[in-house]
Design a protein around this motif. Structure first.
Motif, PDB file in Angstrom:
ATOM      1  N   ILE A  57       0.837  -1.199   0.000  1.00  0.00           N
ATOM      2  CA  ILE A  57       0.000   0.000   0.000  1.00  0.00           C
ATOM      3  C   ILE A  57       0.877   1.255   0.000  1.00  0.00           C
ATOM      4  CG2 ILE A  57      -1.598   1.371   1.401  1.00  0.00           C
ATOM      5  CD1 ILE A  57      -2.865  -1.348   2.239  1.00  0.00           C
ATOM      6  N   ALA A  58       1.911   1.271   0.825  1.00  0.00           N
ATOM      7  CA  ALA A  58       2.799   2.439   0.873  1.00  0.00           C
ATOM      8  C   ALA A  58       3.473   2.650  -0.476  1.00  0.00           C
ATOM      9  CB  ALA A  58       3.835   2.272   1.984  1.00  0.00           C
ATOM     10  N   ARG A  59       4.005   1.582  -1.031  1.00  0.00           N
ATOM     11  CA  ARG A  59       4.726   1.693  -2.302  1.00  0.00           C
ATOM     12  C   ARG A  59       3.807   2.111  -3.455  1.00  0.00           C
ATOM     13  NH1 ARG A  59       6.145  -3.745  -4.630  1.00  0.00           N
ATOM     14  NH2 ARG A  59       4.103  -3.433  -5.513  1.00  0.00           N
ATOM     15  N   ASP A  60       2.638   1.463  -3.553  1.00  0.00           N
ATOM     16  CA  ASP A  60       1.769   1.670  -4.705  1.00  0.00           C
ATOM     17  C   ASP A  60       0.821   2.865  -4.576  1.00  0.00           C
ATOM     18  OD1 ASP A  60       2.959  -0.551  -5.792  1.00  0.00           O
ATOM     19  OD2 ASP A  60       1.243  -1.881  -5.479  1.00  0.00           O
ATOM     20  N   PHE A  61       0.515   3.284  -3.351  1.00  0.00           N
ATOM     21  CA  PHE A  61      -0.498   4.321  -3.170  1.00  0.00           C
ATOM     22  C   PHE A  61      -0.086   5.441  -2.228  1.00  0.00           C
ATOM     23  CE2 PHE A  61      -2.812   0.302  -3.890  1.00  0.00           C
ATOM     24  CZ  PHE A  61      -3.423   0.620  -5.090  1.00  0.00           C
ATOM     25  N   LEU A  62       0.267   5.082  -0.995  1.00  0.00           N
ATOM     26  CA  LEU A  62       0.382   6.057   0.083  1.00  0.00           C
ATOM     27  C   LEU A  62       1.324   7.215  -0.227  1.00  0.00           C
ATOM     28  CD1 LEU A  62      -0.407   6.880   2.962  1.00  0.00           C
ATOM     29  CD2 LEU A  62       1.481   5.462   3.783  1.00  0.00           C
ATOM     30  N   PHE A  63       2.538   6.925  -0.678  1.00  0.00           N
ATOM     31  CA  PHE A  63       3.494   8.006  -0.891  1.00  0.00           C
ATOM     32  C   PHE A  63       3.059   8.934  -2.022  1.00  0.00           C
ATOM     33  CE2 PHE A  63       6.425   4.884   1.221  1.00  0.00           C
ATOM     34  CZ  PHE A  63       6.517   5.598   2.414  1.00  0.00           C
ATOM     35  N   GLY A  64       2.466   8.399  -3.064  1.00  0.00           N
ATOM     36  CA  GLY A  64       1.945   9.231  -4.144  1.00  0.00           C
ATOM     37  C   GLY A  64       0.769  10.074  -3.690  1.00  0.00           C
ATOM     38  N   TRP A  65      -0.141   9.476  -2.909  1.00  0.00           N
ATOM     39  CA  TRP A  65      -1.281  10.231  -2.385  1.00  0.00           C
ATOM     40  C   TRP A  65      -0.790  11.349  -1.479  1.00  0.00           C
ATOM     41  CZ3 TRP A  65      -4.655   5.504  -0.596  1.00  0.00           C
ATOM     42  CH2 TRP A  65      -5.213   4.882  -1.720  1.00  0.00           C
ATOM     43  N   TRP A  66       0.192  11.053  -0.661  1.00  0.00           N
ATOM     44  CA  TRP A  66       0.741  12.024   0.283  1.00  0.00           C
ATOM     45  C   TRP A  66       1.233  13.259  -0.484  1.00  0.00           C
ATOM     46  CZ3 TRP A  66       3.119   9.194   4.913  1.00  0.00           C
ATOM     47  CH2 TRP A  66       3.253  10.043   6.014  1.00  0.00           C
ATOM     48  N   ASP A  67       2.037  13.022  -1.525  1.00  0.00           N
ATOM     49  CA  ASP A  67       2.557  14.132  -2.337  1.00  0.00           C
ATOM     50  C   ASP A  67       1.420  14.952  -2.930  1.00  0.00           C
ATOM     51  OD1 ASP A  67       5.158  13.309  -1.851  1.00  0.00           O
ATOM     52  OD2 ASP A  67       5.315  12.173  -3.720  1.00  0.00           O
ATOM     53  N   GLU A  68       0.422  14.254  -3.449  1.00  0.00           N
ATOM     54  CA  GLU A  68      -0.690  14.926  -4.101  1.00  0.00           C
ATOM     55  C   GLU A  68      -1.499  15.763  -3.110  1.00  0.00           C
ATOM     56  OE1 GLU A  68      -2.114  16.204  -7.364  1.00  0.00           O
ATOM     57  OE2 GLU A  68      -0.542  14.704  -7.484  1.00  0.00           O
ATOM     58  N   LEU A  69      -1.716  15.231  -1.923  1.00  0.00           N
ATOM     59  CA  LEU A  69      -2.454  15.983  -0.908  1.00  0.00           C
ATOM     60  C   LEU A  69      -1.703  17.243  -0.486  1.00  0.00           C
ATOM     61  CD1 LEU A  69      -3.884  13.159   1.357  1.00  0.00           C
ATOM     62  CD2 LEU A  69      -5.198  14.809   0.037  1.00  0.00           C
ATOM     63  N   VAL A  70      -0.409  17.131  -0.302  1.00  0.00           N
ATOM     64  CA  VAL A  70       0.391  18.296   0.094  1.00  0.00           C
ATOM     65  C   VAL A  70       0.306  19.376  -0.980  1.00  0.00           C
ATOM     66  CG1 VAL A  70       2.739  19.102   0.555  1.00  0.00           C
ATOM     67  CG2 VAL A  70       1.899  17.014   1.645  1.00  0.00           C
ATOM     68  N   LYS A  71       0.316  18.974  -2.249  1.00  0.00           N
ATOM     69  CA  LYS A  71       0.194  19.941  -3.350  1.00  0.00           C
ATOM     70  C   LYS A  71      -1.164  20.642  -3.341  1.00  0.00           C
ATOM     71  CE  LYS A  71       2.235  17.066  -6.656  1.00  0.00           C
ATOM     72  NZ  LYS A  71       2.197  16.556  -8.027  1.00  0.00           N
ATOM     73  N   ARG A  72      -2.165  20.007  -2.768  1.00  0.00           N
ATOM     74  CA  ARG A  72      -3.536  20.514  -2.827  1.00  0.00           C
ATOM     75  C   ARG A  72      -3.981  21.208  -1.544  1.00  0.00           C
ATOM     76  NH1 ARG A  72      -6.924  17.051  -6.703  1.00  0.00           N
ATOM     77  NH2 ARG A  72      -5.359  16.369  -8.171  1.00  0.00           N
TER      78      ARG A  72
END
Length: 97
Positions: A57-72
């Motif tokens: 989950i961290a590799r495939d989703f979490l870190f990408g979601w985290w970056d996207e949320l911070v941008k938003r």
């Protein structure tokens, strides 16, 4: 996130809210708020263990979601998880019903 030394990390709580944590001690022994770099460092430390699904989950989703949320972040600096609507690829998510 549930975690103790020697016990695998096997819970993820991903939210954007001010909360008071009152864990059920029969289910969660410990919790810790971490930022992205802290969690990445935890993955690098061999003293920590993680369940296989948490790693996926961290590799495939979490870190990408985290970056996207911070941008938003909004004008007040708040992050809203619902802002991921439309960019999250649910095709790789396995839901247990």
């Amino acid at each position: 996130m549930g975690r103790t030394r020697g016990t695998p990390v096997d819970y993820i709580l991903f939210l954007t809210a001010d909360v008071t944590v009152e864990p059920n001690l029969n289910e969660i022994r410990d919790y810790k708020y971490v930022d992205k770099s802290e969690l990445q460092a935890m993955f690098e430390d061999p003293a920590n263990s993680f369940t296989p699904w948490f790693k996926l989950i961290a590799r495939d989703f979490l870190f990408g979601w985290w970056d996207e949320l911070v941008k938003r972040k909004d004008a007040d600096g708040k992050v809203h998880a619902k802002s991921l609507a439309g960019i999250v690829d649910g095709s790789k998510v396995v839901k247990m019903v």
